[in-house]
Design a protein around this motif. Structure first.
Motif, short mmCIF file in Angstrom:
data_model
loop_
_atom_site.label_atom_id
_atom_site.label_comp_id
_atom_site.label_asym_id
_atom_site.label_seq_id
_atom_site.Cartn_x
_atom_site.Cartn_y
_atom_site.Cartn_z
N ARG A 1 0.83 -1.21 0.00
CA ARG A 1 0.00 0.00 0.00
C ARG A 1 0.86 1.26 0.00
N LEU A 2 1.90 1.25 0.84
CA LEU A 2 2.75 2.43 0.94
C LEU A 2 3.49 2.69 -0.37
N ASN A 3 3.95 1.63 -1.02
CA ASN A 3 4.69 1.80 -2.28
C ASN A 3 3.83 2.41 -3.39
N HIS A 4 2.51 2.24 -3.29
CA HIS A 4 1.61 2.78 -4.31
C HIS A 4 0.87 4.03 -3.84
N MET A 5 1.24 4.52 -2.69
CA MET A 5 0.52 5.64 -2.07
C MET A 5 1.18 6.97 -2.42
N LYS A 6 0.38 7.96 -2.71
CA LYS A 6 0.89 9.31 -2.92
C LYS A 6 0.66 10.12 -1.65
N ILE A 7 1.65 10.91 -1.30
CA ILE A 7 1.53 11.75 -0.10
C ILE A 7 0.55 12.88 -0.40
N GLN A 8 -0.52 12.93 0.38
CA GLN A 8 -1.54 13.97 0.19
C GLN A 8 -1.26 15.21 1.04
N SER A 9 -0.61 15.00 2.18
CA SER A 9 -0.33 16.14 3.06
C SER A 9 0.89 15.84 3.92
N ILE A 10 1.60 16.90 4.29
CA ILE A 10 2.76 16.82 5.19
C ILE A 10 2.62 17.95 6.20
N HIS A 11 2.75 17.62 7.48
CA HIS A 11 2.64 18.63 8.53
C HIS A 11 3.81 18.49 9.51
N ASP A 12 4.16 19.60 10.14
CA ASP A 12 5.13 19.56 11.23
C ASP A 12 4.47 18.96 12.46
N LYS A 13 5.05 17.88 12.99
CA LYS A 13 4.55 17.31 14.23
C LYS A 13 5.25 17.94 15.43
N THR A 14 6.56 18.13 15.29
CA THR A 14 7.36 18.89 16.24
C THR A 14 8.31 19.75 15.41
N SER A 15 9.21 20.45 16.09
CA SER A 15 10.17 21.28 15.36
C SER A 15 11.17 20.44 14.58
N ARG A 16 11.25 19.14 14.91
CA ARG A 16 12.23 18.27 14.26
C ARG A 16 11.60 17.00 13.69
N ASP A 17 10.29 16.99 13.50
CA ASP A 17 9.65 15.78 13.00
C ASP A 17 8.43 16.13 12.17
N LEU A 18 8.11 15.24 11.24
CA LEU A 18 6.98 15.43 10.34
C LEU A 18 5.98 14.29 10.50
N ASP B 1 1.34 8.21 6.94
CA ASP B 1 1.46 7.69 8.31
C ASP B 1 0.09 7.29 8.84
N TYR B 2 -0.87 8.19 8.69
CA TYR B 2 -2.22 7.93 9.21
C TYR B 2 -2.89 6.78 8.46
N ALA B 3 -2.71 6.73 7.15
CA ALA B 3 -3.37 5.69 6.36
C ALA B 3 -2.83 4.30 6.70
N ILE B 4 -1.51 4.17 6.80
CA ILE B 4 -0.91 2.87 7.12
C ILE B 4 -1.25 2.47 8.55
N GLU B 5 -1.22 3.44 9.46
CA GLU B 5 -1.56 3.12 10.85
C GLU B 5 -3.01 2.65 10.97
N GLN B 6 -3.92 3.33 10.29
CA GLN B 6 -5.32 2.94 10.36
C GLN B 6 -5.53 1.54 9.79
N TYR B 7 -4.87 1.23 8.70
CA TYR B 7 -4.99 -0.12 8.12
C TYR B 7 -4.53 -1.18 9.11
N ILE B 8 -3.35 -0.99 9.71
CA ILE B 8 -2.81 -2.02 10.61
C ILE B 8 -3.65 -2.13 11.88
N ILE B 9 -4.10 -1.00 12.41
CA ILE B 9 -4.96 -1.03 13.60
C ILE B 9 -6.25 -1.81 13.31
N THR B 10 -6.83 -1.56 12.16
CA THR B 10 -8.06 -2.28 11.78
C THR B 10 -7.81 -3.78 11.72
#
Length: 261
Positions: A23-40, A45-54
């Protein structure tokens, strides 16, 4: 299959990580946000996490889940899945092919089963407690080498853990002319996977979050690595620093205290 122990869980980890990588290899990034001053954080991230949690909730409905984006405050309980959907998001967001998908199951105070998938290399690492480690189905053991031929990787610095970051900086400086090379990959999944597969000799990591380090610790341990904290004590879930290496000699060198003048 790595072992009969936790056979169902290992099979599940293998299946879900392979599908997540596809899924990740075929996924296009729709949005990027700063999570902290040194991390994105990205939409992926959300799509893969939701799939695995499900998938976890479907197969193991009574288990608990600790994950980087949606379940950060879950406590490690009797059976807890620990998930990092994209370890090395900054690399991923900048098209640097050094990132991984990580999943582990903790049972009480033990890491029972774990997997790391490196999508860009199509490498799947699996391990279970006392059951060994495999890479794409082949048994792995760390590669011994001499100190002067050692390659040691270091994790990201952590501005919230100044003492640990200072110790990492001192260790990098001290090892610089004793080992062959220092590396910073920007993803703990890569640090542990490369140690387990014999590409590197050791790694020094600040243990920022459980999802960063628990999967890789079991992978490295079951491949024969030596693991301790910065004082040489066995790793535990509240350790601030993780040292992992292909020999006790390298562990001792990595944890040697800075000499005062």
């Amino acid at each position: 299959m790595v072992t009969d122990n936790y056979e169902k869980e290992i099979s599940f980890i293998e299946s879900v990580l392979k599908e997540a990588a596809q899924r990740l290899n075929h996924m296009k990034i729709q949005s990027i946000h700063d999570k902290t001053s040194r991390d994105l954080v990205t939409s992926s991230d959300y799509a893969i996490e939701q799939y695995i949690i499900t998938m976890i909730q479907s197969q193991f409905p009574t288990d608990h889940i600790l994950s980087e984006e949606m379940n950060q405050d879950t406590l490690l309980q009797e059976r807890t899945w620990v998930l990092d959907p994209i370890d090395g998001t900054c690399n991923y967001a900048n098209a640097i092919p050094m990132f991984g998908i990580q999943l582990a199951l903790t049972v009480g105070s033990a890491i029972a089963a774990a997997g790391i998938m490196l999508p860009c290399l199509n490498e799947l690492y699996l391990a279970s407690q006392n059951g060994g480690c495999t890479l794409n189905g082949k048994k792995l053991t760390v590669k011994p080498d001499s100190i002067n031929h050692s390659i040691v990787s270091f994790g990201d610095f952590n501005e919230e853990r100044q003492a640990a970051s200072k110790l990492q900086s001192q260790t990098m400086k001290r090892l610089r002319y004793q080992i062959m090379k220092e590396k910073m990959f920007g993803a703990a999944s890569v640090d542990f996977a490369y140690l387990a597969s014999g590409r590197t000799s050791g790694t020094f990591l600040i243990a920022s979050h459980a999802w960063d380090i628990l999967p890789g610790i079991l992978i490295a341990l079951e491949a024969g690595a030596v693991i301790s904290d910065e004082k040489g004590r066995p790793f535990c879930f509240d350790s601030e620093i993780v040292l992992a290496a292909n020999s006790q000699e390298l562990i001792e060198l990595m944890r040697q205290p800075e000499l005062s003048c």
